[in-house]
Design a protein around this motif. Structure first.
Motif, PDB file in Angstrom:
ATOM      1  N   ALA A  72      43.062  33.402  53.262  1.00  0.00           N
ATOM      2  CA  ALA A  72      42.700  33.991  54.561  1.00  0.00           C
ATOM      3  C   ALA A  72      41.500  33.271  55.162  1.00  0.00           C
ATOM      4  CB  ALA A  72      42.405  35.477  54.396  1.00  0.00           C
ATOM      5  N   ARG A  73      40.496  32.951  54.349  1.00  0.00           N
ATOM      6  CA  ARG A  73      39.311  32.259  54.852  1.00  0.00           C
ATOM      7  C   ARG A  73      39.663  30.833  55.275  1.00  0.00           C
ATOM      8  NH1 ARG A  73      34.920  32.466  57.895  1.00  0.00           N
ATOM      9  NH2 ARG A  73      33.328  31.006  57.190  1.00  0.00           N
ATOM     10  N   ILE A  74      40.541  30.168  54.535  1.00  0.00           N
ATOM     11  CA  ILE A  74      40.986  28.826  54.933  1.00  0.00           C
ATOM     12  C   ILE A  74      41.649  28.885  56.299  1.00  0.00           C
ATOM     13  CG2 ILE A  74      42.710  27.022  54.438  1.00  0.00           C
ATOM     14  CD1 ILE A  74      41.991  27.400  51.430  1.00  0.00           C
ATOM     15  N   THR A  75      42.520  29.859  56.494  1.00  0.00           N
ATOM     16  CA  THR A  75      43.207  30.018  57.776  1.00  0.00           C
ATOM     17  C   THR A  75      42.197  30.281  58.894  1.00  0.00           C
ATOM     18  OG1 THR A  75      45.158  30.885  56.657  1.00  0.00           O
ATOM     19  CG2 THR A  75      44.958  31.374  59.008  1.00  0.00           C
ATOM     20  N   GLU A  76      41.215  31.149  58.620  1.00  0.00           N
ATOM     21  CA  GLU A  76      40.184  31.461  59.605  1.00  0.00           C
ATOM     22  C   GLU A  76      39.368  30.212  59.953  1.00  0.00           C
ATOM     23  OE1 GLU A  76      36.451  34.563  60.164  1.00  0.00           O
ATOM     24  OE2 GLU A  76      37.123  34.076  58.142  1.00  0.00           O
ATOM     25  N   ALA A 115      42.865  37.976  40.300  1.00  0.00           N
ATOM     26  CA  ALA A 115      43.068  36.578  40.681  1.00  0.00           C
ATOM     27  C   ALA A 115      43.935  36.484  41.947  1.00  0.00           C
ATOM     28  CB  ALA A 115      43.703  35.799  39.536  1.00  0.00           C
ATOM     29  N   LYS A 116      44.967  37.328  42.059  1.00  0.00           N
ATOM     30  CA  LYS A 116      45.822  37.326  43.258  1.00  0.00           C
ATOM     31  C   LYS A 116      45.014  37.769  44.494  1.00  0.00           C
ATOM     32  CE  LYS A 116      49.737  36.652  43.726  1.00  0.00           C
ATOM     33  NZ  LYS A 116      50.382  35.398  44.171  1.00  0.00           N
ATOM     34  N   ASN A 117      44.139  38.768  44.313  1.00  0.00           N
ATOM     35  CA  ASN A 117      43.283  39.207  45.422  1.00  0.00           C
ATOM     36  C   ASN A 117      42.338  38.088  45.850  1.00  0.00           C
ATOM     37  OD1 ASN A 117      44.393  41.774  45.607  1.00  0.00           O
ATOM     38  ND2 ASN A 117      42.876  42.696  44.239  1.00  0.00           N
ATOM     39  N   GLU A 118      41.766  37.391  44.882  1.00  0.00           N
ATOM     40  CA  GLU A 118      40.875  36.264  45.186  1.00  0.00           C
ATOM     41  C   GLU A 118      41.641  35.164  45.918  1.00  0.00           C
ATOM     42  OE1 GLU A 118      37.347  33.980  45.352  1.00  0.00           O
ATOM     43  OE2 GLU A 118      37.696  36.106  45.018  1.00  0.00           O
ATOM     44  N   GLN A 119      42.848  34.891  45.467  1.00  0.00           N
ATOM     45  CA  GLN A 119      43.686  33.888  46.125  1.00  0.00           C
ATOM     46  C   GLN A 119      43.939  34.283  47.582  1.00  0.00           C
ATOM     47  OE1 GLN A 119      47.859  33.688  44.975  1.00  0.00           O
ATOM     48  NE2 GLN A 119      47.790  31.442  45.128  1.00  0.00           N
ATOM     49  N   ALA A 120      44.252  35.543  47.818  1.00  0.00           N
ATOM     50  CA  ALA A 120      44.510  36.014  49.181  1.00  0.00           C
ATOM     51  C   ALA A 120      43.264  35.859  50.057  1.00  0.00           C
ATOM     52  CB  ALA A 120      44.972  37.469  49.156  1.00  0.00           C
ATOM     53  N   LYS A 121      42.099  36.172  49.505  1.00  0.00           N
ATOM     54  CA  LYS A 121      40.844  36.027  50.260  1.00  0.00           C
ATOM     55  C   LYS A 121      40.587  34.561  50.611  1.00  0.00           C
ATOM     56  CE  LYS A 121      38.498  39.992  48.204  1.00  0.00           C
ATOM     57  NZ  LYS A 121      37.428  40.403  47.290  1.00  0.00           N
ATOM     58  N   VAL A 122      40.799  33.680  49.646  1.00  0.00           N
ATOM     59  CA  VAL A 122      40.556  32.250  49.872  1.00  0.00           C
ATOM     60  C   VAL A 122      41.520  31.715  50.931  1.00  0.00           C
ATOM     61  CG1 VAL A 122      40.648  29.948  48.813  1.00  0.00           C
ATOM     62  CG2 VAL A 122      39.516  31.834  47.618  1.00  0.00           C
ATOM     63  N   LEU A 133      36.770  25.032  49.926  1.00  0.00           N
ATOM     64  CA  LEU A 133      37.825  26.013  49.634  1.00  0.00           C
ATOM     65  C   LEU A 133      39.150  25.336  49.307  1.00  0.00           C
ATOM     66  CD1 LEU A 133      37.131  28.788  52.303  1.00  0.00           C
ATOM     67  CD2 LEU A 133      36.595  28.835  49.854  1.00  0.00           C
ATOM     68  N   LYS A 134      39.505  24.304  50.068  1.00  0.00           N
ATOM     69  CA  LYS A 134      40.783  23.620  49.854  1.00  0.00           C
ATOM     70  C   LYS A 134      40.776  22.771  48.588  1.00  0.00           C
ATOM     71  CE  LYS A 134      43.155  23.113  54.186  1.00  0.00           C
ATOM     72  NZ  LYS A 134      43.629  22.156  55.198  1.00  0.00           N
ATOM     73  N   GLY A 135      39.616  22.375  48.150  1.00  0.00           N
ATOM     74  CA  GLY A 135      39.515  21.537  46.956  1.00  0.00           C
ATOM     75  C   GLY A 135      39.134  22.348  45.736  1.00  0.00           C
ATOM     76  N   ALA A 184      28.989  22.736  58.808  1.00  0.00           N
ATOM     77  CA  ALA A 184      29.063  23.812  57.807  1.00  0.00           C
ATOM     78  C   ALA A 184      30.489  24.348  57.695  1.00  0.00           C
ATOM     79  CB  ALA A 184      28.094  24.935  58.159  1.00  0.00           C
ATOM     80  N   LEU A 185      31.191  24.485  58.823  1.00  0.00           N
ATOM     81  CA  LEU A 185      32.588  24.935  58.799  1.00  0.00           C
ATOM     82  C   LEU A 185      33.466  23.934  58.047  1.00  0.00           C
ATOM     83  CD1 LEU A 185      33.256  26.120  62.482  1.00  0.00           C
ATOM     84  CD2 LEU A 185      32.833  27.558  60.484  1.00  0.00           C
ATOM     85  N   VAL A 186      33.319  22.664  58.388  1.00  0.00           N
ATOM     86  CA  VAL A 186      34.130  21.608  57.778  1.00  0.00           C
ATOM     87  C   VAL A 186      33.839  21.518  56.277  1.00  0.00           C
ATOM     88  CG1 VAL A 186      34.538  19.111  57.740  1.00  0.00           C
ATOM     89  CG2 VAL A 186      34.390  20.321  59.929  1.00  0.00           C
ATOM     90  N   ASP A 187      32.569  21.613  55.897  1.00  0.00           N
ATOM     91  CA  ASP A 187      32.192  21.556  54.479  1.00  0.00           C
ATOM     92  C   ASP A 187      32.771  22.741  53.706  1.00  0.00           C
ATOM     93  OD1 ASP A 187      30.795  19.235  55.029  1.00  0.00           O
ATOM     94  OD2 ASP A 187      28.809  20.163  54.866  1.00  0.00           O
ATOM     95  N   GLU A 188      32.693  23.934  54.294  1.00  0.00           N
ATOM     96  CA  GLU A 188      33.242  25.113  53.619  1.00  0.00           C
ATOM     97  C   GLU A 188      34.751  24.986  53.449  1.00  0.00           C
ATOM     98  OE1 GLU A 188      33.637  29.987  53.900  1.00  0.00           O
ATOM     99  OE2 GLU A 188      32.483  28.945  55.448  1.00  0.00           O
TER     100      GLU A 188
END
Length: 170
Positions: free
Chosen positions: A65-69, A56-63, A26-28, A18-22
Motif C-alpha cells: 500500500a505504501r509503495i502504491t501511495e 507477515a501478510k499484514n506487513e506485506q499489505a502495508k508495504v 521499500l521496493k528493495g 525523500a519520496l524516491v529514497d523511501e
C-alpha cells in the motif's frame, strides 16, 4: 474531470528525494525482508492458526500500500526549481524568520510542500494558512493570517533558501 496540473503537488528537491529514497528502500530491502518473513512463517505449518504468517501478510499489505501511495505521489510531484526563485521573496523552499506581533517573539519556518510538512519541526506547508499568506512576501512585510481565534500578524524579519536546499554552487 480533474486535470493533471490540478493533481500536482509541490515539493522541494529534498522532499522529492525523500519520496524516491523511501520507494527504493521499500521496493528493495523491505519487500525482501517481508518475503523472508512470509517464507519463515509458512515453514511453521498450518496457516489457519499461524499468527506469524498473519503478521507477515499484514506487513506485506502495508508495504505494498505504501509503495502504491509513493508511486502516486511521485507521479504527481512537481519539484520546484529553487534557482529560478528570487532568494529574497518567500516561496516554497524558503526559510523565513518572522516576528509574531501578538507575542513579540521570533519564530522560524521552512516552507515546504503539503506532504513534507511537520509543524513540530517548523516545516509548514505552502498551502497552510500561514504558509500561503507568506508566499510572495519579502523582508519588512507584515502579513495577516485569519485564525479561528482572530487574526495573527507576522512581520517578516529574514528570508533565505532552506538550509537543506541544494545550492547553486554544487
Amino acid at each position: 474531470m480533474e486535470n493533471a496540473e490540478e493533481r500536482m503537488t509541490n515539493y522541494t528537491a529534498e522532499g522529492y528525494k525523500a519520496l524516491v529514497d523511501e520507494l527504493a528502500y521499500l521496493k528493495g530491502t523491505k519487500i525482501e525482508e517481508v518475503k523472508r518473513s512470509l517464507a519463515e512463517a509458512r515453514s511453521f505449518g498450518d496457516l489457519s492458526e499461524n499468527s506469524e504468517y498473519d503478521e507477515a501478510k499484514n506487513e506485506q499489505a502495508k508495504v505494498v500500500a505504501r509503495i502504491t501511495e509513493l508511486e502516486e505521489l511521485i507521479n504527481h510531484a512537481k519539484v520546484i526549481d529553487e534557482s529560478e526563485i528570487k532568494a529574497d521573496v518567500i516561496n516554497l523552499g524558503s526559510t523565513v524568520k518572522v516576528l509574531d506581533m501578538e507575542f513579540d517573539e521570533e519564530v522560524e519556518y521552512s516552507l515546504v510542500g503539503a506532504n513534507e510538512a511537520n509543524p513540530l519541526l517548523g516545516r509548514i506547508s505552502d498551502q497552510s494558512p500561514i504558509g500561503s499568506a507568506m508566499i510572495g512576501a519579502t523582508v519588512g512585510d507584515v502579513i495577516t493570517v485569519a485564525a479561528p481565534n482572530g487574526e495573527l500578524k507576522f512581520k517578516i524579519i529574514s528570508v533565505e533558501r532552506s538550509k537543506n536546499s541544494p545550492k547553486n554552487d554544487d
